[in-house]
Structure formats: C-alpha cells, structure tokens
Design a protein around this motif. Structure first.
Motif, PDB file in Angstrom:
ATOM      1  N   LEU D  13      37.490  37.427  44.464  1.00 28.67           N
ATOM      2  CA  LEU D  13      37.027  36.289  43.659  1.00 28.67           C
ATOM      3  C   LEU D  13      38.176  35.647  42.898  1.00 28.67           C
ATOM      4  N   TYR D  14      39.263  36.407  42.755  1.00 30.00           N
ATOM      5  CA  TYR D  14      40.338  35.880  41.902  1.00 30.00           C
ATOM      6  C   TYR D  14      41.344  35.098  42.722  1.00 30.00           C
ATOM      7  N   GLU D  15      41.191  35.135  44.074  1.00 28.15           N
ATOM      8  CA  GLU D  15      42.281  34.560  44.863  1.00 28.15           C
ATOM      9  C   GLU D  15      42.383  33.054  44.657  1.00 28.15           C
ATOM     10  N   LEU D  87      35.132  37.565  34.505  1.00 28.05           N
ATOM     11  CA  LEU D  87      35.074  36.420  35.432  1.00 28.05           C
ATOM     12  C   LEU D  87      34.738  35.164  34.653  1.00 28.05           C
ATOM     13  N   GLU D  88      34.991  34.027  35.287  1.00 26.91           N
ATOM     14  CA  GLU D  88      34.489  32.770  34.733  1.00 26.91           C
ATOM     15  C   GLU D  88      32.978  32.719  35.017  1.00 26.91           C
ATOM     16  N   PRO D  89      32.269  32.000  34.110  1.00 24.57           N
ATOM     17  CA  PRO D  89      30.804  31.977  34.282  1.00 24.57           C
ATOM     18  C   PRO D  89      30.380  31.548  35.683  1.00 24.57           C
ATOM     19  N   GLU D  90      31.134  30.602  36.310  1.00 29.42           N
ATOM     20  CA  GLU D  90      30.634  30.118  37.618  1.00 29.42           C
ATOM     21  C   GLU D  90      30.719  31.231  38.679  1.00 29.42           C
ATOM     22  N   LYS D  91      31.645  32.164  38.517  1.00 25.28           N
ATOM     23  CA  LYS D  91      31.887  33.164  39.584  1.00 25.28           C
ATOM     24  C   LYS D  91      30.843  34.280  39.546  1.00 25.28           C
ATOM     25  N   VAL D  92      30.019  34.311  38.475  1.00 25.88           N
ATOM     26  CA  VAL D  92      29.149  35.490  38.310  1.00 25.88           C
ATOM     27  C   VAL D  92      28.177  35.591  39.488  1.00 25.88           C
ATOM     28  N   VAL D  93      27.700  34.426  39.964  1.00 25.30           N
ATOM     29  CA  VAL D  93      26.719  34.484  41.063  1.00 25.30           C
ATOM     30  C   VAL D  93      27.389  35.079  42.302  1.00 25.30           C
ATOM     31  N   ALA D  94      28.639  34.662  42.537  1.00 23.02           N
ATOM     32  CA  ALA D  94      29.335  35.195  43.729  1.00 23.02           C
ATOM     33  C   ALA D  94      29.494  36.710  43.586  1.00 23.02           C
ATOM     34  N   ALA D  95      29.867  37.129  42.378  1.00 24.46           N
ATOM     35  CA  ALA D  95      30.044  38.577  42.176  1.00 24.46           C
ATOM     36  C   ALA D  95      28.712  39.289  42.429  1.00 24.46           C
ATOM     37  N   ALA D  96      27.616  38.691  41.936  1.00 22.21           N
ATOM     38  CA  ALA D  96      26.309  39.345  42.125  1.00 22.21           C
ATOM     39  C   ALA D  96      25.978  39.432  43.608  1.00 22.21           C
ATOM     40  N   GLU D  97      26.360  38.402  44.361  1.00 19.81           N
ATOM     41  CA  GLU D  97      26.049  38.463  45.803  1.00 19.81           C
ATOM     42  C   GLU D  97      26.832  39.584  46.464  1.00 19.81           C
ATOM     43  N   ILE D  98      28.109  39.708  46.081  1.00 18.34           N
ATOM     44  CA  ILE D  98      28.916  40.791  46.679  1.00 18.34           C
ATOM     45  C   ILE D  98      28.277  42.137  46.347  1.00 18.34           C
ATOM     46  N   LEU D  99      27.922  42.300  45.074  1.00 14.28           N
ATOM     47  CA  LEU D  99      27.367  43.596  44.666  1.00 14.28           C
ATOM     48  C   LEU D  99      26.016  43.824  45.333  1.00 14.28           C
ATOM     49  N   ASN D 100      25.275  42.737  45.520  1.00  9.45           N
ATOM     50  CA  ASN D 100      23.962  42.921  46.152  1.00  9.45           C
ATOM     51  C   ASN D 100      24.148  43.393  47.582  1.00  9.45           C
ATOM     52  N   ARG D 101      25.196  42.860  48.241  1.00  7.74           N
ATOM     53  CA  ARG D 101      25.415  43.284  49.642  1.00  7.74           C
ATOM     54  C   ARG D 101      25.776  44.764  49.682  1.00  7.74           C
ATOM     55  N   ARG D 134      29.784  52.542  38.348  1.00  7.03           N
ATOM     56  CA  ARG D 134      29.172  51.539  37.457  1.00  7.03           C
ATOM     57  C   ARG D 134      30.168  50.397  37.322  1.00  7.03           C
ATOM     58  N   VAL D 135      29.711  49.203  37.707  1.00  6.12           N
ATOM     59  CA  VAL D 135      30.577  48.014  37.671  1.00  6.12           C
ATOM     60  C   VAL D 135      30.079  47.130  36.537  1.00  6.12           C
ATOM     61  N   VAL D 136      31.022  46.695  35.684  1.00  8.40           N
ATOM     62  CA  VAL D 136      30.616  45.829  34.567  1.00  8.40           C
ATOM     63  C   VAL D 136      31.234  44.459  34.809  1.00  8.40           C
ATOM     64  N   VAL D 137      30.375  43.453  34.942  1.00 12.21           N
ATOM     65  CA  VAL D 137      30.863  42.075  35.121  1.00 12.21           C
ATOM     66  C   VAL D 137      30.631  41.362  33.799  1.00 12.21           C
ATOM     67  N   ARG D 138      31.691  40.755  33.247  1.00 12.78           N
ATOM     68  CA  ARG D 138      31.478  40.062  31.962  1.00 12.78           C
ATOM     69  C   ARG D 138      32.006  38.641  32.083  1.00 12.78           C
ATOM     70  N   ALA D 139      31.366  37.758  31.309  1.00 14.27           N
ATOM     71  CA  ALA D 139      31.777  36.343  31.340  1.00 14.27           C
ATOM     72  C   ALA D 139      31.709  35.832  29.912  1.00 14.27           C
ATOM     73  N   ARG D 140      32.681  35.045  29.548  1.00 14.00           N
ATOM     74  CA  ARG D 140      32.731  34.504  28.174  1.00 14.00           C
ATOM     75  C   ARG D 140      32.306  33.048  28.205  1.00 14.00           C
ATOM     76  N   LEU D 141      31.471  32.681  27.255  1.00 12.55           N
ATOM     77  CA  LEU D 141      30.949  31.310  27.219  1.00 12.55           C
ATOM     78  C   LEU D 141      31.313  30.716  25.867  1.00 12.55           C
ATOM     79  N   ASP D 142      31.431  29.400  25.895  1.00 13.33           N
ATOM     80  CA  ASP D 142      31.700  28.729  24.623  1.00 13.33           C
ATOM     81  C   ASP D 142      30.445  28.806  23.768  1.00 13.33           C
ATOM     82  N   ARG D 143      30.627  29.007  22.505  1.00 12.42           N
ATOM     83  CA  ARG D 143      29.472  29.302  21.631  1.00 12.42           C
ATOM     84  C   ARG D 143      28.625  28.063  21.384  1.00 12.42           C
TER      85      ARG D 143
END
Lengths: 373, 133, 165, 199
Positions: D13-15, D87-101, D134-143
């Motif tokens: 995801l970081y490439e 990750l950036e907030p937009e990448k979270v869905v991609a990460a979830a798909e990878i983990l779901n697979r 256990r994989v922890v995915v975190r994303a930071r959002l503007d408040r």
C-alpha cells in the motif's frame, strides 16, 4: 427501517418491538422486527438502553479506581473482565505477577466461567419453555457463589484482582469446598445430559435453528462459543496463551454444525473442561506470595497503546488502552465479545420463525450491559 | 311425567348461569373492589403493551389465510362437541343401538371435514409467500 | 406530570380494606424488569435457595397489566427512562415501586462529574416505596425489602424481624 | 508465516508514495514463538502478488522525524499486537480488503481524540482465527471534519463498531448504510468521548 418500504410487499408486514422489557432478552435489548405473519422479514437490534459510560469513566479515573467497573460490565463472568483489564495494565506498566497469584486467578476465573455457563443453561432452557432446569442450575451456581464469596467477598460483581496479584489468599476450606463441588457437579451433569440435552423437545427446538456459517462468524468477528459452534477452533487461552494457561491440558470443544444445538453443546462441554482446569490448578498450586512485595500504588505505564485479550465466558474480551504516562488512561477501549456476536443476529434471523429467532438469541448467550458498556 | 324434561332444562339452565357467573364474576369483583384509575406519569395508561416503547405502525393488517383456516377447523369441532352435550343427557332413554349409530354417523360426517382440510394442507404450516421473494 | 387522581373503589370500608390489603401484601406479583446486575440477584432470589415463593412473590409477570410491584433492579439510562415511565403508567392500581440497588436509588457507581447517560435514581420520576441499598443487594436484602413492603401495605409485620446480634 | 506474508502484502500500500527513495530499512522478521499450526487447515496462501518487495521509503507528512512508513513490527510481549500499520484514511479500505482476503476478522474499531494535535485517530484491530497475528491499522483524521471511508461492506461486523465510534467521536464514515446513534439516544447530537465534551 432503512429503505424497506411497506409497498414493496403486496403482503403487508407489521413492525413488532421485541422491546427493552422482555423476558427473553435477558436485559434491556430491543429488537425491531419487521414481521410477515410469524416470519421475520427484517431484524434490527437497538442498543443503548443500559449504556453506562464505562469507557468515559476509564478516562476520568485512575487505573486502580476503574477496577470496580470491570466487574459491572459482564457480571456473569466478572472475573474474566477483571483479568482482562488487570493483565492489560500489567502489560502496559510491566508489572510482574507472582506464580501463586496467577494460579489463583485461573482457578477463580474458571469457577466463574462454570457459574456463567450454568446460569446461561438455566436461562436458555427457560426461554424455550422449561422452568425446572433453571432451579437446578441456580442451585449448583449458588455453591460456586459461596466458594467465590468466601475468597473475594462478593457474589456477582467481583473486584478481586489487583495490579500484580490478587487481593486475598485462599484457605483449605476453599480447596476442599471446590473439590467437593466438582465431585457433586460431575454427578449432576449426566442428569442434565439425560433430562435436557437428550430431550426430544429441546433437540427439535435447537437442531438446525439459526445456522451461522464459518464465513459469517468471521465477517462479524464472532468469538467464543458462538464461533466454536460453527467449527472455528479459536479460544484465546489456547490461541494467545496468557497467564499460566499453557501449563494445563484441556481441550477446546468445537462443533461443526453451527446451529443452536452446536452452541449449546459447546458450552455444556466447556463446563467439564473448566472443571478439569480447576482440578489441575488445585493440584499444582505453588506456595508463595500473592501480592507484590511493595504494594503497587502509582501505576504509570509509558506512553503508547497496548492491547490484551482474555477468554471470557462469551468470547474474547479485549482491552485496548492508550496511556499518556499519567496515572489515568488517555483512552480505554473495551472490546466486548457479545457486541460482535449479536451483530450477526440481523442477518442470521432473516426469514426465521419468531420462536426460532428467540432460540437463536438465547444460544448467543447475551448479557446486555456488556454490549452497551 | 311433565317434571322430568322441565327438571332437565332447569339443570342445564343452572349450569349455564353458573358458567356465566364464573366468567363475568371476576370482572364485577375487580370493578367493585379495585381503585378506579391509576397514577401515571406520561399518560401512557391506555397505550398497547409493546415492551415499554411506542408501538410502530398498525396491527390491523391483512395476514396469512392460514390462521383463518385453523380457526375454522376449530370452530367445526367445537360446535360438534356442543351437540354431543344434549345427546349425552338423553343417551340411554330410548333404543341404545339407535342412539349409538346416530352419534357415529354424526361424528363421522364431521371428521370428513377434518380429512378434507388435511388434504388441502391446512395443517402444513409453511409460509404462504405472496411476495416475489 | 399527567397524574390522574385515583378515586377509591365503589365498595370501600375499613375492615374490607384490611382483608384486601392482607391478600395483596401476601401475593405481590413483581414485573420481570431486570435492567442490570441486580436482575441476576433478583433471579437468584426467585430461584431455589432463597425462594421468593415463600412470601408469595415468585410469579414474575412479563406484562405490566398483571403485576403489582415494579422492582427497578439496575441502572436507568436516559434512553430507558421513557420506557420505564410507560411501564409504570400501564400498571393497574394498587401498584408499588421497589428501588433495588444503588443505581436505582441514586445512580450508584456510575455517577461522576460530567456523566451524560444515566438518570440518578428512580425517585427522580417514580414514586418509590422501598429502597434496597447494595451493589447488588444480597437476595436476603431483597426479601427483607419485600417484607418491608408487606408491612407498608398491611400496616403490621407478620414475619419476625431479623435482630442484628 | 502469516505475519511476514501480511506485512509484505500491506507494505504494497505504501508503494505509491514515490518521493526521494531511501535505502529500505532492513528489518528481519523477529522470530516469534508462533504456536504450531492449528488443526484447522491454515488458509492456503493466495497467489503471491507481484511487485518488488522492497519498500520505496518516502517522507510522509507526520511532523515528527518520519520512521520509514510501512507496517512496523511490534514486540508482541510488550504491546499485545504484531503489526502496526499507519495509513492515510483513503487506504484503509484497501488494507481491509487485503486482510479480508487473508481471512482476518475484525476485533474492534477504536477512536482516539488527540486534542493537542487537533487530530482524531481511528484504530482498527484485526486478528486471525488460525494463527496468532494481530494487525493494527490506524489512520489519523483532521479534527475539524473527520471523514473516513467505511469498511462495513467488507466486514459487516464493522457496521456497529463504526456507528459506535461515530456516536462517541463524531467521525463520519462515508458510505455507511445508516450512521444513526447506536448507543446514545436516537436524537443525541453530542459526542461524549471527545476531550472537550461538557455534559
């Protein structure tokens, strides 16, 4: 009803509230059911009727002041919740726990698991219509409550664990009492087996009712007996060994069918396994300290976030704490197993008869304050 | 022998009155001895019982025909039993054989209704799906 | 507050009231209204060892129309408050309320500065007759509460009072 | 080894952050005591994704000296989880798909309110039934306007977690089917777990 218009069906449906005050929900859970005759078209659980702000209290209390709250989330297996919170803080602050204290923790948690399964057994058969097993199960459960009360001081909402050990040591009366209780329960389990498990009415009410597939359990994050009833071999005591569990040999009952009968059998077998653990723990109980030499007053874990999961009676209870170095949590997240187990009810109960949906809900073993936190 | 049938009718009337009293009696007692009205906070006394929350939608909707057929079958046999009561009173006064045959014919014809309903599948309780689900 | 005044019954004289209240006191039907941990102690009281049936109160009716006592066993959250009011209204007269546990008395362990979720005590909106302290109160305490209510209904106490030695 | 496979899959995801490439930090996978393979058949490894394994390190916008972005391996004994993926907030869905697979299941979604950095953080916990990872995915959002795409279409269990996090922090999960209050009363418009919440 999100996007479910009445006119879609030429057969009118009506909305029924399996409401906050209902004998079958064992607490204040409300399920909005859209019904077509007796068949459920749409089930949507509504939560929050007993939301008690545990996570908010985690932030404005010191680590030690939050201990009484642990016993009031899931008051049926309160000691597992004590264990989860205390172990998470010990992992964050790096506190060592003496050997004997770990054994006492395992003994009391397993006894608490048996009492939680016994209460579930009585209440579940009560939901299906049989009143007498509740009286027998509560009679056995009172024996455990006496034992645990002699050690911890309370019957239900325990606050027995401390950071780095336990509050009170057990005496010989407790040990002989526990062995006598296990012998007595071992004689009664065949009676439950013969009278209830092999009862044709119960089998007809539970067989192939509320099937939960392995994939559905994974997508919803169901853990504990609900997942083990669907063939998923996942038990935090074996999967993620903590405390002194690796030193005991016990097996994890897993059933493949995934229906309410499978979940029922998983919990009934677990009572036997917990008794085996308690016996082995009593035999190998080491001598020694039960509390750290100098009492742990100021717990100050370094900054960062930590996670610790334990196997509560209903599934994997996880504590994620974010600490900022002060003596109270910056953020305390409590991952309750029934929250995820119940989230699959909407999909699992679609198209079922109402009485079968109640059998499914009973087999999920719900404790509502643990869901609402 | 005028009294005998009159006496019988008196018995039946007495039983009927006793039954009526037994049914309506508790309502009367409750109405007399219970305090009238009840304390309430949000004026929800008259609301239907729906586990403590507002009932959503209306219950007067069209529902499956299965319930109606079930009730119909019950009604048929209820009336059947109703007729058997007076027969039981005057059973062995006349020719015993005649009464017995009459009852058998009477019950036989009525159980034909049961067989007919059975064949029509009233007792199979599966969901009548009208919707294109 | 839509309190409707409760007129006395049609036939109503003193000795009849005594007999009726004696009957009512010894057959108090509680409502299955467990909210939280106190509900489990209420179930334990109704079960085999503590056996609420000895005092005539073991019939837990689910529907508010058929019960005399509302045992508020647990924390009342702000989302649950309208439901509790509705249930109280739907109970026929004569009705009583037992506040079981610290949460029902004063919000209990969940009262802290800046709490947003619970109603601090059942007597904020319910006329409570009996308070049973404890978190959760022991089954014996609930039985003592039932006996206390019986004394309040009939005016005298039929069961021996437990003297603290 | 599931951990290495998932670490490599997530690092893909970081490439796409192509800036000044540095020499990739070499972290040999710490030898964990992974318990022996369970009786349940371990999920057969999906076809190995293409793409070179080396991570194209690049500066990300974190203010403090940026550690090489990419899944960081954590010491399980001290922290309780194996992989920490920021990750950036937009990448979270991609990460979830990878983990779901990879047949992970979602344990919890936690919101954290970093008020002094004016940021809201969303932490996703994933765990695996067969092997402990256990994989922890975190994303930071503007408040000021916290927005993050929902993953409830991949993990239906996340539906409630997201509604609860929205209840407590006001984080908008775009694309969520019905983002109404779950634990708070239906008409609740306050978000109690924010640090500046006054009752």
């Amino acid at each position: 009803m999100n996007g479910f218009l009445q006119q879609d069906l030429n057969q009118e449906t009506f909305t029924l509230n399996l409401g906050p005050q209902h004998p079958a929900t064992h607490g204040v859970l409300r399920v909005k059911l859209v019904m077509d005759g007796e068949y459920i078209v749409e089930a949507e659980p509504v939560l929050g009727y007993i939301h008690r702000m545990h996570e908010k209290m985690g932030e404005n209390r010191t680590w030690a002041k939050f201990l009484p709250n642990c016993g009031r989330m899931d008051y049926l297996s309160a000691l597992s919740y004590n264990h989860g919170y205390v172990a998470a803080v010990e992992r964050a602050a790096g506190i060592e726990v003496p050997e004997r204290a770990e054994y006492l923790r395992v003994i009391t948690v397993e006894l608490n698991r048996i009492s939680s399964h016994l209460l579930w057994f009585g209440a579940f058969v009560l939901d299906l219509g049989g009143f007498t097993p509740l009286l027998y199960a509560f009679d056995d459960r009172e024996q455990i409550l006496d034992l645990l009360e002699s050690v911890t001081g309370s019957r239900l909402t325990y606050c027995y664990f401390r950071f780095g050990g336990v509050y009170n040591d057990i005496d010989d009366a407790f040990i002989t009492g526990t062995r006598a209780f296990i012998k007595r329960l071992r004689k009664r389990m065949p009676m439950y087996d013969a009278l209830v498990t092999k009862n044709i009415i119960l089998i007809k009410r539970l067989k192939d009712i509320g099937p939960i597939s392995k994939d559905m359990a994974r997508r919803y994050g169901a853990t504990g007996p609900v997942a083990r009833g669907s063939g998923i071999n996942f038990d935090v005591r074996r999967h993620e060994p903590y405390s002194v569990y690796p030193e005991f040999d016990f097996d994890i009952p897993v059933y493949e069918e995934g229906d309410s009968m499978a979940r029922y059998m998983v919990r009934m077998d677990e009572i036997e396994q917990s008794m085996r653990i308690v016996e082995q723990a009593l035999d190998k109980l080491p001598e020694g300290e039960i509390k750290p030499k100098k009492a742990v007053k100021m717990v100050k874990p370094e900054k960062g976030d930590y996670y610790h999961a334990v196997e509560a009676a209903r599934g994997s209870f996880g504590v994620r704490l974010v600490s900022d170095g002060t003596n109270s949590a910056y953020r305390l997240k409590l991952r309750s197993p029934t929250y995820s187990n119940l989230s699959l009810f909407g999909e699992a109960a679609r198209g079922m008869l109402l009485p079968d949906a109640l059998a499914l809900m009973g087999s999920l073993d719900l404790v509502i304050p643990e869901i609402d936190r | 022998m005028l009294q005998q049938p009159l006496l019988d009718h008196l018995y039946v009337a007495a039983f009927f009155l006793g039954g009526l009293l037994m049914a309506v009696g508790p309502f009367i007692i409750a109405h007399i001895f219970a305090p009238r009205g009840t304390r309430n906070i949000s004026n929800k006394t008259k609301q239907f019982i729906e586990c403590g929350v507002e009932p959503i939608g209306d219950a007067w909707i069209r529902f499956g025909i299965v319930y109606y057929l079930y009730a119909l079958i019950f009604l048929a046999f209820d009336v059947d039993v109703l007729f058997l009561f007076p027969v039981a009173l005057a059973y062995d006064t006349g020719l015993v054989m005649r009464d017995f045959v009459e009852i058998v014919i009477f019950v036989g014809i009525l159980s034909l209704a049961l067989v007919y309903a059975w064949k029509k599948g009233v007792f199979k309780w599966e969901r009548k799906t009208y919707s294109p689900r | 507050m839509g309190t409707q005044d409760v007129q006395p019954p049609i036939i109503h004289f003193d000795s009849l009231d005594k007999i009726l209240s004696l009957g009512r006191a010894n057959s108090l039907w509680p409502m299955t209204f467990g909210l939280a941990c106190c509900a489990i102690e209420m179930m334990a009281t109704g079960a085999s060892r503590f056996d609420l049936a000895r005092f005539g109160a073991e019939v837990f009716r689910p529907s508010p129309r058929q019960c005399d006592v509302m045992i508020v066993a647990g924390t009342i959250s702000k989302k649950m408050e309208p439901a509790v009011k509705t249930l109280y209204d739907q109970m026929p007269e004569p009705k009583w309320v037992i506040a079981m546990g610290n949460c029902a008395i004063s919000g209990g362990p969940f009262v802290f500065e800046g709490q947003y979720g619970i109603v601090e005590g059942a007597d904020k909106f319910l006329p409570v007759d009996i308070y049973i302290p404890g978190c959760p109160p022991r089954p014996e305490a609930l039985i003592e509460g039932i006996l206390e209510l019986e004394e309040k209904v009939t005016g005298f106490r039929r069961w021996p009072r437990v003297e603290a030695k | 080894m599931l951990l290495a496979k998932i670490k490599e899959a997530l690092s893909s995801l970081y490439e796409d952050i192509q800036e000044a490439p540095e020499e990739p930090a070499i972290e040999e996978a710490a030898a964990e005591a992974v318990p022996e393979a369970e009786a349940a058949p371990a999920p057969e490894a999906p076809a190995e994704e293409g793409g070179a394994a080396q991570d194209a390190e690049a500066e990300t916008e974190e203010p403090e000296p940026a550690p090489p972005p990419g899944p960081k391996e954590m010491d399980y004994k001290a922290k309780g989880f194996h992989l920490d993926v920021a990750l950036e907030p937009e990448k979270v869905v991609a990460a979830a798909e990878i983990l779901n697979r990879e047949n992970f299941f979602i344990e919890a979604i936690t919101g954290v309110d970093w008020i002094d950095e004016q940021q809201l953080e969303v932490v996703y916990d994933f765990n695996h039934f067969a092997e402990l990872c256990r994989v922890v995915v975190r994303a930071r959002l503007d408040r000021s306007n916290p927005e993050i795409p929902t993953i409830s279409h991949i993990y239906q269990g996340a539906n409630w977690h997201e509604r609860e996090t929205h209840d407590f922090f006001g984080i908008i999960f775009t694309g969520h089917p019905n983002l109404e209050p779950l634990l708070l009363p239906e008409d609740a418009d306050f978000h109690p777990l924010l640090k500046d919440f006054k009752a």
